[in-house]
Design an enzyme around this catalytic site. Structure first.
Site: not given
Length: 328
Positions: A188, A161
């Site tokens: 996530h 990310d």
């Protein structure tokens, strides 16, 4: 350079192979073990033989287990003495599959490996790439806690990310992503992914009206790859790149050079028991979980919106840990 032993569990798979390649090139790695099941796309011994030809000091071994056997009965030699175990095991997400369906399958796979680590390398750092990370990490960390082990040894790898946020902001502003470091906090998956653009010197120059779209772009990046691969896989190469970045930071920390990365771990930074935020890796693994720092208005609002979603995903993991035990 350090002399560490690293194992990649699921090392012959789509993420596992490039991840093993990148870890085998790290000068801190003296021994690399590739573990996978007999149903893997190629035998792990083959991946090991292939990687053993690199011009690096690292010795590489492969370990294959028949499906249906238990890792704890099989992995003594593979895991004993490990400093870092990276776990890109489990089923990838298929189009249309809910994260709950995925959790049921992958939690059992993760538990098998974590159980073996608890027995043979309880001091190792476990980097979890088993989706859904938001639920799998709390489940495994609580099982570790029940065994009297340190739950902070269970680290959810959310580095992809961060990597995506850096890249997308760099592309948008015509800047080199190597000089951008956007913390990504929360979880996530989907809306739980919160990039803090305001905390980076380049990121904070994004125009306010572009931020919601950029935020969404980082959240949806995984789905973009799943769709582009048209049912034939999810993000594997970029995930291996990000997993290796985290793995290398862990090993740097173990060798006495502190590193800061975002990771999803047991946390008291918010009112949620698990959270992704900056942590410091040092000797022994995670030595400090850092506070979130200052958030702007958009980020504060998003944080409040993601909390109930993430809490629900954490709860799935906590329920799993209540219902299961790691064998002795």
């Amino acid at each position: 350079a350090g002399n560490f032993k690293v194992c990649v569990c699921g090392g012959a798979g789509g993420i596992g192979q490039p991840l093993s390649l990148l870890m085998g090139m790290d000068p801190n790695v003296k021994e690399l073990c590739i573990f996978d099941l007999s149903v893997a796309m190629v035998p792990p011994e083959g991946v090991a033989a292939d990687l053993s030809h690199l011009e690096r000091k690292c010795k590489v071994s492969g370990y294959m287990m028949e499906v249906g056997k238990k890792p704890v009965d099989f992995l003594e030699e593979c895991l004993t003495g490990c400093d870092l175990v990276l776990v890109p095991a489990g089923m990838p997400r298929k189009p249309g599959m809910s994260r709950d369906d995925l959790f049921k399958v992958n939690a059992d796979i993760a538990k098998g490996i974590v159980e073996a680590c608890a027995k043979y390398c309880p001091e190792a750092v476990l980097g979890m790439i088993v989706n859904p990370v938001n639920s799998v990490v709390p489940a495994m960390a609580e099982l570790y806690k029940k065994k009297g082990l340190d739950p902070l040894k269970i680290v959810g790898i959310t580095t992809l990310d961060v990597v995506r946020a850096n890249k997308f902001v760099g592309e948008s502003l015509g800047k080199n992503p190597n000089f951008i470091n956007i913390p990504v906090v929360g979880g996530h998956a989907g809306e739980t992914i919160l990039p803090l653009f305001s905390q980076d010197k380049v990121g904070k120059t994004l125009e306010a009206e572009k931020i919601p779209d950029m935020d969404k772009k980082v959240q949806d990046a995984g789905t973009v790859v799943v769709n582009a691969k048209n049912g034939k896989g999810s993000a594997t190469l970029s995930m291996a790149y990000a997993g290796a970045r985290l793995g290398k930071s862990v090993l740097a920390g173990l060798s006495g050079k502190k590193r800061i990365e975002c990771a999803y771990v047991a946390s008291t930074v918010t009112d949620l028991p698990y959270f992704a935020q900056k942590v410091i890796f040092g000797e022994g693994g995670v030595i400090k979980v850092l506070p979130l720092g200052e958030l702007n208005e958009h980020e504060t609002k998003r944080l409040e919106e993601l909390k109930p979603i993430l809490q629900k995903e954490i709860d799935s993991g906590l329920e799993y840990a209540k219902a299961n035990e790691l064998s002795a």
